[in-house]
Design a protein around this motif. Structure first.
Motif, mmCIF file in Angstrom:
data_model
loop_
_atom_site.group_PDB
_atom_site.id
_atom_site.type_symbol
_atom_site.label_atom_id
_atom_site.label_comp_id
_atom_site.label_asym_id
_atom_site.label_seq_id
_atom_site.Cartn_x
_atom_site.Cartn_y
_atom_site.Cartn_z
ATOM 1 N N CYS A 126 -7.407 -0.600 4.581
ATOM 2 C CA CYS A 126 -6.644 -1.862 4.542
ATOM 3 C C CYS A 126 -7.520 -3.012 5.027
ATOM 4 O O CYS A 126 -7.535 -4.102 4.433
ATOM 5 C CB CYS A 126 -5.398 -1.768 5.429
ATOM 6 S SG CYS A 126 -4.203 -0.546 4.878
ATOM 7 N N VAL A 148 0.833 -1.207 0.000
ATOM 8 C CA VAL A 148 0.000 0.000 0.000
ATOM 9 C C VAL A 148 0.866 1.256 0.000
ATOM 10 O O VAL A 148 1.985 1.253 0.514
ATOM 11 C CB VAL A 148 -0.929 0.037 1.237
ATOM 12 C CG1 VAL A 148 -1.789 -1.205 1.318
ATOM 13 C CG2 VAL A 148 -0.139 0.202 2.525
ATOM 14 N N VAL A 155 -4.731 9.608 0.371
ATOM 15 C CA VAL A 155 -3.739 9.240 1.397
ATOM 16 C C VAL A 155 -3.530 10.428 2.336
ATOM 17 O O VAL A 155 -3.666 11.584 1.925
ATOM 18 C CB VAL A 155 -2.382 8.816 0.781
ATOM 19 C CG1 VAL A 155 -2.506 7.511 0.019
ATOM 20 C CG2 VAL A 155 -1.791 9.908 -0.101
ATOM 21 N N THR A 215 -2.074 5.397 3.490
ATOM 22 C CA THR A 215 -3.358 4.705 3.279
ATOM 23 C C THR A 215 -4.090 4.553 4.614
ATOM 24 O O THR A 215 -3.497 4.139 5.607
ATOM 25 C CB THR A 215 -3.106 3.291 2.692
ATOM 26 O OG1 THR A 215 -2.429 3.425 1.447
ATOM 27 C CG2 THR A 215 -4.400 2.520 2.497
ATOM 28 N N PRO A 228 -5.620 3.481 -2.757
ATOM 29 C CA PRO A 228 -6.768 4.183 -2.163
ATOM 30 C C PRO A 228 -7.039 5.523 -2.841
ATOM 31 O O PRO A 228 -6.126 6.113 -3.439
ATOM 32 C CB PRO A 228 -6.306 4.405 -0.715
ATOM 33 C CG PRO A 228 -4.831 4.494 -0.806
ATOM 34 C CD PRO A 228 -4.422 3.559 -1.917
#
Ligand code: SF4
Ligand code: SF4
Length: 450
Positions: free
Chosen positions: A184, A175, A385, A179, A382
């Motif tokens: 997650c 990732v 961030v 993130t 994503p």
């Protein structure tokens, strides 16, 4: 050259508090030790990296060993990490490397920096000291991967994480730094179960957070995993006064916490049962006189491994948590541990008192999750961030961008103040800076999705 590349890439120790790696490697040492023990139950990140990036890790260890002028470069892993050993040894052979792969027995906490130095070198780091005091530098596996990338002029922008414990399928995630942890967990299939107990890091030394708190947490350069714990494995640490009251009521001075303390077994003068005895007389709190007591000051050399409170104490007391509270009070009072720099001798019965890892996992209620050895890794991208300005030891980085700026992955977005200890920070995605506040830079990612 390597130090400059490592600084420019923003590399910090990925397995601990995030000490800037360019500073750690700026020394001369006889031993360069790479810590591949990953001794916290349920974490599988370093093992995954050793299996899949062995050549990169071996190359980086060689670079670091050369940097510090090490006569010995050692990657230390547990004796039962068979696939990891095979991968490392074939990388060593292929690269013609002089690196030694060292076997540690399967005890907890074999990955503690001072344990690993003793196992590899036979030298005990002095109480209150650091490995360089006995000629060693210790770094971890994920940091080696970051050093390898730094040497290729690629900054530290992404992390591998273990998602484990009570999840539908334990796995690894890759990732961008920043993130949200909630994203997650959702990626790992935990969509509607945020009323659970989580731990960021390992169950022994990691940070316990509720589902609600998890919603405010993001991946940093030091995040190695997120675990979901069953009720039976949650250790609720009460406040300091409540811990003192309990110590006063039920500490039977059996000494087990000291007998099994790994730092005590190395010969360090840490004796948690004495700290507990003195705390039991602490009345309504810890005053300045108590902080002058030498036994109390020894709390500063506790590594917070948790053996005393999660394994040793028959009364369910919390010596580790008390030590952690005392460390904060000692630091606030400006009292630093006075190390005389003299190395100690391990106690003669140390080898018989180290705790086998399977006994520990059974005691803390995690044995049923230990059979998972995930090898699946999902990439996560994503939509947003949140990159923290302090992800490392030292001064927070200062933003170099403002809201509305377009940034690309790998662009420098923050740097420590001139001359201060710290690490630079890069954008982990392509996107637009949404906001800059005193502790973070938020970036909307182009093409990001869950
Ligand atoms: S193990 Fe528990 S009961 Fe025994 S001395 Fe230590 S804190 Fe007290
Ligand atoms: S947490 Fe307990 S067992 Fe571990 S080093 Fe500290 S006092 Fe010793």
């Amino acid at each position: 050259m390597l130090l400059e590349q490592v600084y420019r890439a923003g590399v910090v120790g990925c397995g601990g508090a995030g000490f800037p790696t360019h500073v750690k490697l700026d020394c001369k040492a006889e031993y360069m030790i790479i810590n591949g023990a990953e001794c916290e139950p349920l974490l599988n990140t370093d093992k995954y990296l050793m299996r899949h990036f062995a050549k990169e890790i071996v190359s980086a260890a060689e670079l670091c060993g050369k940097q510090v002028g090490a006569a010995h470069i050692v990657i230390a892993i547990k004796d039962y990490y068979h696939a990891e050993r095979e991968a490392l040894l074939s990388a060593v052979q292929e690269l013609g490397s002089r690196i030694q792969v060292f076997s540690l027995s399967n005890y907890y906490p074999a990955g503690d920096e001072q344990m690993i130095v003793y196992e590899v070198t036979g030298r005990v780091v002095p109480p209150g000291g650091i490995p360089i005091h006995v000629g060693a530098v210790v770094s971890n596996i994920a940091t080696m991967l970051a050093v390898y990338e730094a040497a290729e002029d690629r900054p530290l922008t992404h992390k591998y994480l273990t998602i484990g414990g009570e999840v539908p399928e334990p796995m690894l995630l890759h990732v961008p730094v920043g993130t949200p942890l909630k994203a997650c967990m959702e990626a790992a299939g935990l969509r509607a179960e945020f009323n659970r107990q989580y731990v960021i890091g390992g169950p022994m030394m990691g940070r316990y957070v509720s589902g609600e708190e998890l919603g405010h947490e993001v991946v940093t350069k030091t995040t190695s995993g997120i675990l979901v714990l069953p009720e039976s494995a949650v250790f609720a640490s009460p406040g300091l006064q409540q811990m003192i009251n309990r110590a006063r009521s039920v500490c039977i001075q059996c000494h087990y916490c000291t007998d099994l303390c790994p730092r005590h077994l190395l010969g360090h003068p840490l004796e948690p049962h004495k700290i507990m005895r003195k705390m039991a007389t602490a009345g309504s709190g810890v005053d300045d006189d108590m902080l002058k007591d030498r036994d109390i000051q020894n709390a500063a050399i506790c590594c917070e491994c948790g053996v005393c409170e999660r394994f040793a104490c028959p009364m369910g007391l919390a010596p580790r948590s008390i030590n952690a509270a005392l460390k904060r009070k000692l630091a606030a009072a400006g009292i630093r541990y006075r190390s005389d720099g003299v190395s100690t001798e391990p106690l003669p019965f140390r080898n018989y008192r180290m705790i086998p890892a399977p006994s520990l996992t059974a005691r803390v209620g995690l044995a049923e999750y230990m059979s998972a050895h995930p090898d699946k890794c999902l990439e996560l991208n994503p939509p947003q961030v949140e990159i923290l300005l302090k992800q490392h030891v030292g001064a927070p980085a200062q933003p170099l961008v403002q809201a509305g700026d377009r940034v690309s992955e790998g662009r420098l977005i923050a740097a420590p103040p001139e001359g201060a200890l710290g690490a630079v920070i890069h954008s982990s995605v392509d996107g637009i800076v949404a906001s800059v506040t005193k502790d973070r830079i938020v970036i909307d990612s182009e093409g990001g999705l869950l």
